[in-house]
Design a protein around this motif. Structure first.
Motif, PDB file in Angstrom:
ATOM      1  N   GLY A 140     -37.103 -15.738 -19.008  1.00  0.00           N
ATOM      2  CA  GLY A 140     -36.330 -15.616 -17.778  1.00  0.00           C
ATOM      3  C   GLY A 140     -35.717 -14.237 -17.650  1.00  0.00           C
ATOM      4  N   CYS A 141     -34.645 -14.176 -16.864  1.00  0.00           N
ATOM      5  CA  CYS A 141     -33.998 -12.886 -16.615  1.00  0.00           C
ATOM      6  C   CYS A 141     -32.555 -13.087 -16.200  1.00  0.00           C
ATOM      7  N   GLU A 142     -31.783 -12.004 -16.313  1.00  0.00           N
ATOM      8  CA  GLU A 142     -30.410 -11.961 -15.836  1.00  0.00           C
ATOM      9  C   GLU A 142     -30.280 -10.815 -14.847  1.00  0.00           C
ATOM     10  N   TRP A 143     -29.379 -11.002 -13.880  1.00  0.00           N
ATOM     11  CA  TRP A 143     -29.219  -9.994 -12.822  1.00  0.00           C
ATOM     12  C   TRP A 143     -27.751  -9.868 -12.458  1.00  0.00           C
ATOM     13  N   ASP A 144     -27.233  -8.641 -12.482  1.00  0.00           N
ATOM     14  CA  ASP A 144     -25.859  -8.349 -12.075  1.00  0.00           C
ATOM     15  C   ASP A 144     -25.863  -8.099 -10.577  1.00  0.00           C
ATOM     16  N   ASP A 145     -25.109  -8.912  -9.826  1.00  0.00           N
ATOM     17  CA  ASP A 145     -25.193  -8.840  -8.364  1.00  0.00           C
ATOM     18  C   ASP A 145     -24.497  -7.618  -7.767  1.00  0.00           C
ATOM     19  N   VAL A 146     -23.842  -6.772  -8.593  1.00  0.00           N
ATOM     20  CA  VAL A 146     -23.219  -5.540  -8.097  1.00  0.00           C
ATOM     21  C   VAL A 146     -23.964  -4.303  -8.593  1.00  0.00           C
ATOM     22  N   THR A 147     -24.141  -4.204  -9.902  1.00  0.00           N
ATOM     23  CA  THR A 147     -24.814  -3.029 -10.452  1.00  0.00           C
ATOM     24  C   THR A 147     -26.324  -3.092 -10.279  1.00  0.00           C
ATOM     25  N   GLY A 148     -26.848  -4.308 -10.122  1.00  0.00           N
ATOM     26  CA  GLY A 148     -28.293  -4.457  -9.996  1.00  0.00           C
ATOM     27  C   GLY A 148     -29.020  -4.421 -11.320  1.00  0.00           C
ATOM     28  N   ASP A 149     -28.279  -4.352 -12.424  1.00  0.00           N
ATOM     29  CA  ASP A 149     -28.907  -4.319 -13.744  1.00  0.00           C
ATOM     30  C   ASP A 149     -29.665  -5.613 -14.011  1.00  0.00           C
ATOM     31  N   VAL A 150     -30.827  -5.473 -14.623  1.00  0.00           N
ATOM     32  CA  VAL A 150     -31.692  -6.619 -14.908  1.00  0.00           C
ATOM     33  C   VAL A 150     -32.022  -6.652 -16.392  1.00  0.00           C
ATOM     34  N   LYS A 151     -32.000  -7.831 -16.965  1.00  0.00           N
ATOM     35  CA  LYS A 151     -32.352  -8.028 -18.369  1.00  0.00           C
ATOM     36  C   LYS A 151     -33.353  -9.173 -18.454  1.00  0.00           C
ATOM     37  N   GLY A 152     -34.474  -8.942 -19.144  1.00  0.00           N
ATOM     38  CA  GLY A 152     -35.492  -9.981 -19.288  1.00  0.00           C
ATOM     39  C   GLY A 152     -35.596 -10.472 -20.713  1.00  0.00           C
ATOM     40  N   PHE A 153     -36.076 -11.699 -20.900  1.00  0.00           N
ATOM     41  CA  PHE A 153     -36.243 -12.253 -22.243  1.00  0.00           C
ATOM     42  C   PHE A 153     -37.407 -13.230 -22.252  1.00  0.00           C
ATOM     43  N   ARG A 154     -38.095 -13.279 -23.393  1.00  0.00           N
ATOM     44  CA  ARG A 154     -39.255 -14.149 -23.590  1.00  0.00           C
ATOM     45  C   ARG A 154     -39.390 -14.390 -25.086  1.00  0.00           C
ATOM     46  N   GLN A 155     -39.197 -15.625 -25.515  1.00  0.00           N
ATOM     47  CA  GLN A 155     -39.215 -15.918 -26.951  1.00  0.00           C
ATOM     48  C   GLN A 155     -39.745 -17.317 -27.240  1.00  0.00           C
ATOM     49  N   TYR A 156     -40.282 -17.461 -28.449  1.00  0.00           N
ATOM     50  CA  TYR A 156     -40.873 -18.720 -28.879  1.00  0.00           C
ATOM     51  C   TYR A 156     -40.168 -19.209 -30.146  1.00  0.00           C
ATOM     52  N   GLY A 157     -40.182 -20.536 -30.326  1.00  0.00           N
ATOM     53  CA  GLY A 157     -39.617 -21.142 -31.521  1.00  0.00           C
ATOM     54  C   GLY A 157     -40.527 -22.243 -32.030  1.00  0.00           C
ATOM     55  N   LYS A 206     -43.732  -6.964 -18.209  1.00  0.00           N
ATOM     56  CA  LYS A 206     -42.746  -5.975 -17.766  1.00  0.00           C
ATOM     57  C   LYS A 206     -42.517  -6.086 -16.264  1.00  0.00           C
ATOM     58  N   HIS A 207     -43.600  -6.234 -15.502  1.00  0.00           N
ATOM     59  CA  HIS A 207     -43.485  -6.373 -14.046  1.00  0.00           C
ATOM     60  C   HIS A 207     -42.763  -7.672 -13.692  1.00  0.00           C
ATOM     61  N   TYR A 208     -43.095  -8.747 -14.394  1.00  0.00           N
ATOM     62  CA  TYR A 208     -42.469 -10.034 -14.098  1.00  0.00           C
ATOM     63  C   TYR A 208     -40.966  -9.985 -14.348  1.00  0.00           C
ATOM     64  N   HIS A 209     -40.568  -9.499 -15.518  1.00  0.00           N
ATOM     65  CA  HIS A 209     -39.149  -9.544 -15.896  1.00  0.00           C
ATOM     66  C   HIS A 209     -38.287  -8.558 -15.111  1.00  0.00           C
ATOM     67  N   THR A 210     -38.867  -7.479 -14.632  1.00  0.00           N
ATOM     68  CA  THR A 210     -38.072  -6.475 -13.905  1.00  0.00           C
ATOM     69  C   THR A 210     -38.201  -6.589 -12.393  1.00  0.00           C
ATOM     70  N   GLN A 211     -39.226  -7.275 -11.899  1.00  0.00           N
ATOM     71  CA  GLN A 211     -39.457  -7.360 -10.457  1.00  0.00           C
ATOM     72  C   GLN A 211     -39.506  -8.801  -9.950  1.00  0.00           C
ATOM     73  N   LEU A 212     -40.480  -9.564 -10.434  1.00  0.00           N
ATOM     74  CA  LEU A 212     -40.698 -10.912  -9.892  1.00  0.00           C
ATOM     75  C   LEU A 212     -39.565 -11.867 -10.234  1.00  0.00           C
ATOM     76  N   CYS A 213     -39.176 -11.913 -11.501  1.00  0.00           N
ATOM     77  CA  CYS A 213     -38.126 -12.845 -11.908  1.00  0.00           C
ATOM     78  C   CYS A 213     -36.815 -12.580 -11.175  1.00  0.00           C
ATOM     79  N   PRO A 214     -36.335 -11.328 -11.082  1.00  0.00           N
ATOM     80  CA  PRO A 214     -35.106 -11.082 -10.321  1.00  0.00           C
ATOM     81  C   PRO A 214     -35.238 -11.454  -8.845  1.00  0.00           C
ATOM     82  N   GLU A 215     -36.441 -11.286  -8.280  1.00  0.00           N
ATOM     83  CA  GLU A 215     -36.637 -11.662  -6.874  1.00  0.00           C
ATOM     84  C   GLU A 215     -36.465 -13.162  -6.700  1.00  0.00           C
TER      85      GLU A 215
END
Length: 354
Positions: free
Chosen positions: A115-132, A173-182
């Motif tokens: 998934g991803c996180e998005w700051d609604d003011v700064t616009g900063d985006v953080k993505g994550f993808r992990q398995y267990g 990279k495209h998904y976590h920085t573009q598609l997921c935040p959208e």
């Protein structure tokens, strides 16, 4: 210093919130009464959809998520198809992991979260993808270095294989920085009446025993950006205070508590508990008052003289009830007509020809 940092965080949070979109996938073998594959999505920790291998359908879990088809007409069908593909991939993943660990048992769990996180003011985006696998980290993707991290030796082979798949890394990279935040921004907009609301808590003062710390407990607040602390004469206390974590409630709200150690000889009226919530002006202040503290202590037991008196009264009441019952029963039977079942004419009508 802690108070300054806390207030800065709250001031920032009043105008900015970090939103999150997370998907959890769980594949299992040998777990009784549980689907082999389950997928759920969360926006700001609120469940938005659900899929499992029994129903093979992806369904919304919030009414406002039905609006997604306005922007993505085939969204639910597409999500269901993706889950079906992942379901097959998880079967292969479990078998592969079993071979890596040289396991033969039937009970195993394979998990994936992204998934991803998005700051609604700064616009900063953080993505994550992990398995267990079986409750431990298996492999995760580092978005900054664009490489996979394998904490387990058994996952190193997978790391090398996935590191060499440059096309898939570029897609991630495209998904976590573009598609997921959208997607996340749209989902937050659909559910803004729920996700962007503010709810103040109910605050209670609790104490187990007279010598136990007094706990200030706040529950039912939203969002989970909040502060709770004790003051003495208007000054925040740092010593003799144990601050608990913010925990979720079953209804989507949150709770937290702060324990204060103090002696019974002190002037308790000098203390108060303060709750602060992001997006809400003003503090919720609860003054420490012994009269309103809730406790689970047992009430005082009756004295030795009281016990036999109560027992005698109970016995007398039972005797009176029994006597009255017998009298009423006899009077009713004296006035009651014979039972129709014992009347020969009635029996003849109920059983003709018998």
């Amino acid at each position: 210093m802690r108070k300054v940092i806390l207030l800065l965080c709250l001031c920032h949070a009043a105008s900015a919130v970090t939103h999150s979109l997370k998907y959890f996938f769980t594949g299992s073998t040998g777990v009784p009464n549980f689907p082999e594959f389950v997928a759920v999505g969360l926006v700001d920790e609120v469940q938005i959809d659900y899929y499992d291998s029994n129903t093979r359908r992806n369904e919304p879990k919030q009414d406002w998520m039905n609006k997604v088809t306005d922007d993505y007409p085939q969204f639910w069908e597409g999500e269901a198809e993706k889950c079906k593909r992942h379901q097959q991939e998880f079967k292969v993943g479990i078998e592969d992991a079993k071979q890596r660990f040289n396991q033969t048992g039937d009970l195993h769990i394979y998990q994936w979260m992204y998934g991803c996180e998005w700051d609604d003011v700064t616009g900063d985006v953080k993505g994550f993808r992990q398995y267990g696998y079986d409750g431990e980290d298996w492999i995760s993707f580092d978005l900054k270095t664009e490489t996979w991290v394998a904490p387990k030796q058994q996952a190193v082979i997978t790391k090398h294989k996935w590191d060499n798949d440059k096309a898939k890394i570029a897609y991630y990279k495209h998904y976590h920085t573009q598609l997921c935040p959208e997607y996340l921004k749209n989902f937050v907009n659909y559910g803004r009446s729920v996700l962007l609301r503010t709810e103040l808590p109910s605050v209670s003062l609790l104490q187990k025993t007279p010598s136990s710390p007094v706990s200030c407990h706040a529950t039912g607040f939203y969002p989970d950006i909040a502060a709770l602390f004790w003051r003495k004469d208007g000054v925040e206390l740092h010593e003799d205070v144990d601050l608990g974590e913010i925990l979720p409630n079953h209804d989507g709200t949150f709770q937290m508590s702060a324990d204060l150690k103090l002696s019974s000889a002190e002037d308790w009226t000098r203390y108060d508990c303060v709750f602060q919530l992001s997006g809400v002006k003003g503090d919720l202040v609860t003054r420490l008052d012994k009269a309103v503290i809730r406790t689970n202590r047992e009430k005082e037991k009756p004295t030795d003289m009281t016990v036999p008196i109560i027992a005698a009264v109970v016995v007398l009441v039972l005797v009176l009830i029994a006597v009255i019952g017998v009298v009423i029963y006899k009077k009713k039977n004296a006035k009651r007509p014979p039972s129709p079942v014992n009347n020969a004419e009635v029996l003849e009508e109920l059983n003709p020809g018998s």
